[in-house]
Scaffold this motif. Structure first.
Motif, mmCIF file in Angstrom:
data_model
loop_
_atom_site.group_PDB
_atom_site.id
_atom_site.type_symbol
_atom_site.label_atom_id
_atom_site.label_comp_id
_atom_site.label_asym_id
_atom_site.label_seq_id
_atom_site.Cartn_x
_atom_site.Cartn_y
_atom_site.Cartn_z
ATOM 1 N N PHE A 376 0.842 -1.195 0.000
ATOM 2 C CA PHE A 376 0.000 0.000 0.000
ATOM 3 C C PHE A 376 0.883 1.253 0.000
ATOM 4 O O PHE A 376 2.079 1.199 0.327
ATOM 5 C CB PHE A 376 -0.933 0.016 1.216
ATOM 6 N N GLU A 377 0.280 2.391 -0.380
ATOM 7 C CA GLU A 377 0.967 3.679 -0.369
ATOM 8 C C GLU A 377 0.481 4.533 0.790
ATOM 9 O O GLU A 377 -0.703 4.498 1.136
ATOM 10 C CB GLU A 377 0.715 4.427 -1.679
ATOM 11 N N SER A 378 1.384 5.280 1.377
ATOM 12 C CA SER A 378 1.031 6.214 2.447
ATOM 13 C C SER A 378 2.058 7.330 2.464
ATOM 14 O O SER A 378 3.277 7.062 2.459
ATOM 15 C CB SER A 378 1.007 5.496 3.803
ATOM 16 N N HIS A 379 1.571 8.594 2.446
ATOM 17 C CA HIS A 379 2.457 9.760 2.491
ATOM 18 C C HIS A 379 3.504 9.709 1.367
ATOM 19 O O HIS A 379 4.673 10.068 1.561
ATOM 20 C CB HIS A 379 3.161 9.872 3.842
ATOM 21 N N TRP A 382 5.812 3.671 -0.482
ATOM 22 C CA TRP A 382 5.249 2.323 -0.509
ATOM 23 C C TRP A 382 5.678 1.549 0.738
ATOM 24 O O TRP A 382 6.804 1.682 1.210
ATOM 25 C CB TRP A 382 5.706 1.572 -1.764
ATOM 26 N N PHE A 383 4.730 0.766 1.227
ATOM 27 C CA PHE A 383 4.966 -0.108 2.371
ATOM 28 C C PHE A 383 4.346 -1.472 2.065
ATOM 29 O O PHE A 383 3.563 -1.616 1.131
ATOM 30 C CB PHE A 383 4.294 0.445 3.646
ATOM 31 N N TRP A 384 4.686 -2.476 2.906
ATOM 32 C CA TRP A 384 3.916 -3.729 2.868
ATOM 33 C C TRP A 384 3.642 -4.185 4.298
ATOM 34 O O TRP A 384 4.391 -3.881 5.218
ATOM 35 C CB TRP A 384 4.605 -4.821 2.050
ATOM 36 N N ARG A 385 2.536 -4.892 4.436
ATOM 37 C CA ARG A 385 2.118 -5.386 5.746
ATOM 38 C C ARG A 385 2.610 -6.820 5.941
ATOM 39 O O ARG A 385 2.503 -7.648 5.033
ATOM 40 C CB ARG A 385 0.593 -5.380 5.885
ATOM 41 N N GLU A 400 3.573 -8.668 13.757
ATOM 42 C CA GLU A 400 2.613 -7.927 12.937
ATOM 43 C C GLU A 400 3.148 -6.501 12.767
ATOM 44 O O GLU A 400 3.300 -5.758 13.741
ATOM 45 C CB GLU A 400 1.241 -7.895 13.620
ATOM 46 N N ARG A 401 3.432 -6.095 11.506
ATOM 47 C CA ARG A 401 4.088 -4.812 11.309
ATOM 48 C C ARG A 401 3.918 -4.330 9.871
ATOM 49 O O ARG A 401 3.406 -5.060 9.017
ATOM 50 C CB ARG A 401 5.577 -4.933 11.632
ATOM 51 N N ARG A 402 4.368 -3.097 9.617
ATOM 52 C CA ARG A 402 4.388 -2.531 8.262
ATOM 53 C C ARG A 402 5.808 -2.084 7.951
ATOM 54 O O ARG A 402 6.447 -1.419 8.763
ATOM 55 C CB ARG A 402 3.410 -1.355 8.162
ATOM 56 N N ILE A 403 6.287 -2.474 6.784
ATOM 57 C CA ILE A 403 7.694 -2.274 6.445
ATOM 58 C C ILE A 403 7.810 -1.335 5.244
ATOM 59 O O ILE A 403 7.165 -1.574 4.207
ATOM 60 C CB ILE A 403 8.380 -3.618 6.133
ATOM 61 N N PRO A 404 8.614 -0.281 5.339
ATOM 62 C CA PRO A 404 8.818 0.609 4.191
ATOM 63 C C PRO A 404 9.586 -0.104 3.076
ATOM 64 O O PRO A 404 10.503 -0.893 3.344
ATOM 65 C CB PRO A 404 9.651 1.761 4.767
ATOM 66 N N ASP A 494 6.173 -1.990 23.571
ATOM 67 C CA ASP A 494 6.354 -2.480 22.205
ATOM 68 C C ASP A 494 5.026 -2.647 21.473
ATOM 69 O O ASP A 494 4.990 -2.640 20.246
ATOM 70 C CB ASP A 494 7.079 -3.836 22.216
ATOM 71 N N MET A 495 3.933 -2.830 22.213
ATOM 72 C CA MET A 495 2.635 -3.063 21.584
ATOM 73 C C MET A 495 1.749 -1.825 21.604
ATOM 74 O O MET A 495 0.599 -1.886 21.182
ATOM 75 C CB MET A 495 1.911 -4.230 22.299
ATOM 76 N N TYR A 496 2.255 -0.681 22.095
ATOM 77 C CA TYR A 496 1.468 0.545 22.117
ATOM 78 C C TYR A 496 1.636 1.311 20.804
ATOM 79 O O TYR A 496 2.662 1.227 20.132
ATOM 80 C CB TYR A 496 1.891 1.437 23.286
ATOM 81 N N GLY A 497 0.628 2.093 20.465
ATOM 82 C CA GLY A 497 0.692 2.929 19.279
ATOM 83 C C GLY A 497 0.661 2.104 18.010
ATOM 84 O O GLY A 497 -0.259 1.359 17.750
ATOM 85 N N ARG A 498 1.679 2.279 17.167
ATOM 86 C CA ARG A 498 1.820 1.551 15.918
ATOM 87 C C ARG A 498 0.761 1.953 14.886
ATOM 88 O O ARG A 498 0.358 1.147 14.054
ATOM 89 C CB ARG A 498 1.777 0.039 16.143
ATOM 90 N N SER A 499 0.309 3.175 14.947
ATOM 91 C CA SER A 499 -0.674 3.662 13.980
ATOM 92 C C SER A 499 0.035 4.219 12.759
ATOM 93 O O SER A 499 1.268 4.223 12.653
ATOM 94 C CB SER A 499 -1.538 4.750 14.624
ATOM 95 N N GLU A 500 -0.751 4.748 11.799
ATOM 96 C CA GLU A 500 -0.185 5.300 10.573
ATOM 97 C C GLU A 500 0.686 6.527 10.832
ATOM 98 O O GLU A 500 1.492 6.913 9.973
ATOM 99 C CB GLU A 500 -1.306 5.663 9.603
ATOM 100 N N VAL A 501 0.530 7.139 11.994
ATOM 101 C CA VAL A 501 1.305 8.340 12.325
ATOM 102 C C VAL A 501 2.808 8.075 12.239
ATOM 103 O O VAL A 501 3.598 8.955 11.874
ATOM 104 C CB VAL A 501 0.919 8.842 13.733
ATOM 105 N N MET A 502 3.211 6.837 12.559
ATOM 106 C CA MET A 502 4.646 6.566 12.618
ATOM 107 C C MET A 502 5.239 6.197 11.262
ATOM 108 O O MET A 502 6.466 6.077 11.130
ATOM 109 C CB MET A 502 4.921 5.417 13.593
#
Length: 519
Positions: A376-379, A382-385, A400-404, A494-502
């Motif tokens: 997916f694209e953001s800002h 490209w990233f992948w889940r 579970e993460r998103r990688i640039p 380690d499990m807090y946050g992790r939203s699109e903001v980062m």
């Protein structure tokens, strides 16, 4: 005080033969949880009647199993109540002795009849090995089939096991006829002389609870899959437990997990070590998986299953040398070699997975399960889940993460490949979609870097070690490195946050990693 005898139940001074009905068969036996046969108030008499009564209850279980198979098309993969040839013969002998006593009590003409000498000679020829399989089948085949129905054996006619059981049953009948002759003459103290029977009858009774390894694993698989937001076992994990359990059962000669001893566990580990085929690390993992299976059963039924504890818990595990991390990682020269070879591959697994792992630290299994929809694209980036969506499994929650997407991957044409790919999994086999990625990747890498040249290299995990070093070299922040690689230090943060903001911050961290030239 008399010891506890398997399948013998004492209720208010009266004895019963008792057998617990497996849960899957209860609908075919009026939803009962157990079967009982009354044996009377006298313990000695009850013990004499017990083998025949238990065989009758197992026969009912066998009939229920047949009905279930007719309805569902499925049945047990192993004998439900496995017995050795000698144990089957002992049950048969005791049943004949009990039946003989019953007839003598009810009909006076029985004791006046002579024992059939010709029939006795047939049984003697049977256990001495003079009879063919067909002759043995005619003589004792019906009794073998009864043992099969009771779940005591799955031996097929013509096999060595089947012939061994046939010989043992001939021993049982010959010895029973000897007792019949002795009783006709007023001798009631006779006992078997053949060592097969004398040894079997002298064996210590097994614990009352009987459950095989596959039943334990099946129950745990069911437990973990139960509930709306359950976390079921992936197929590969189930296999990870089934395989060593089957190996251990074969080694000890029994699939009955309730009879496991510490000596058997120790002997199994030592036998694998002495064989010298696999390393101590693998032996340790195999043993630990079997020990875990027994722990599952203990937690499920601590009162009845090995109530004194897991016999494998306190055994000392094998020691092994740990290969230093830097030796398991790819060197830069090796990485260039593999990535250059990947450029020339037409098979998508080998074309893209090495590049994805080199610039992300992903596990090969994670890369192999990627789908087009994961990108997916953001800002403007490209990233992948890396996700469990779609029934996929990950090592732990932090995985579970998103990688640039690194600039080197974009330059390599990864995004164009993803855009052109059909919906669904990106990496499938040539002849079937579902393939085991890890062994295929390992074999491919080893075709480029032979084992004898670099035995310490981890062909799959080596990318993960190398990416960690890229992060250290280029000063990638530690929390970004842990997140991208799916690691955790165990803290709740380690499990807090992790939203699109980062995501922009992650992309900036990925940009710190300098690409290397692949020529």
């Amino acid at each position: 005080m008399a010891g506890k005898v398997r399948h013998l139940l004492n209720r208010d001074g009266r004895y019963f033969a008792r057998l617990v009905i497996p849960p899957a068969l209860r609908p075919y036996l009026d939803d009962k949880t157990e079967l009982r046969t009354a044996l009377g108030p006298d313990r000695r008499s009850a013990l004499a009647k017990l083998p025949r009564a238990v065989a009758g209850l197992q026969h009912q279980i066998g009939l229920a199993e047949q009905r279930r198979k007719q309805v569902t098309g499925s049945g047990p993969t192993v004998s439900r109540y496995p017995l050795s040839a000698a144990q089957i013969a002992a049950v048969d002998y005791l049943s004949q002795i009990e039946f003989d006593a019953e007839i003598r009590m009810s009909d006076s003409r029985y004791a006046a009849a002579e024992v059939d000498a010709d029939e006795a000679r047939l049984y003697r020829d049977g256990y001495s090995g003079k009879l063919t399989d067909d002759e043995l089948d005619e003589l004792v085949g019906h009794r073998i089939r009864r043992a099969q129905l009771r779940g005591n054996t799955s031996a097929e006619k013509g096999s060595l096991e089947w012939r061994s059981i046939a010989h043992a049953l001939c021993v049982a009948s010959y010895e029973a006829m000897e007792r019949q002759h002795e009783r006709n003459e007023g001798v009631v103290t006779g006992s078997p002389s053949h060592p097969l029977l004398t040894n079997a009858l002298a064996e210590k009774q097994e614990p009352e609870h009987v459950i095989n390894f596959d039943q334990i694993i099946d129950a745990e698989v069911t437990r973990r899959a139960r509930g709306k937001d359950a976390k079921p076992f992936p197929t590969s994990t189930i296999k990870k437990y089934r395989d060593p359990a089957a190996e251990f059962a074969k080694f000890r000669g029994s699939d009955n997990a309730a009879t496991v001893t510490a000596d058997e566990g120790k002997a199994w580990m030592e036998a694998m070590q002495d064989e010298g085929v696999i390393g101590n690390r693998t032996i340790k993992y195999k043993f630990q998986n079997v020990r875990t299976i027994i722990n599952w059963a203990r937690k499920s039924d601590p009162k009845n299953f090995l109530p004194t504890g897991n016999p494998l818990s306190d055994l000392q595990l094998p020691d092994f040398k740990t290969v230093p991390s830097y030796l398991r990682a790819f060197t830069m020269a090796e990485a260039r070699l593999v990535l250059a070879a990947a450029r020339n591959e037409t098979h998508l697994i080998f074309r893209w997975i090495p590049w994805l792992c080199a610039y992300s630290g992903m596990r090969v299994s994670e890369a192999g399960s990627l789908r087009k929809e994961d990108f997916f694209e953001s800002h403007g980036r490209w990233f992948w889940r890396v996700t469990t969506v779609g029934g996929r499994s990950l090592k732990n929650e932090s995985s579970e993460r998103r990688i640039p997407v690194h600039a080197a991957l974009e330059a390599e044409g990864l995004i164009e490949f993803v855009k052109a790919a059909p919906t669904g999994r990106l990496f499938i086999g040539k002849t079937k979609a579902d393939v085991q990625i890890q062994p295929r990747m390992s074999a491919w890498v080893r075709s480029l870097i032979p084992f004898d040249k670099r035995p310490e290299l981890s062909p799959n995990h080596g990318w993960r070690h190398l990416f960690e070093d890229f992060c250290r070299r280029d000063n990638v922040p530690e929390d970004a490195r842990r997140y991208i690689t799916g690691r955790t230090d165990g803290g709740s943060q380690d499990m807090y946050g992790r939203s699109e903001v980062m995501l922009p911050g992650l992309a900036a961290a990925m940009d710190l990693i300098a690409p290397f030239d692949v020529t």
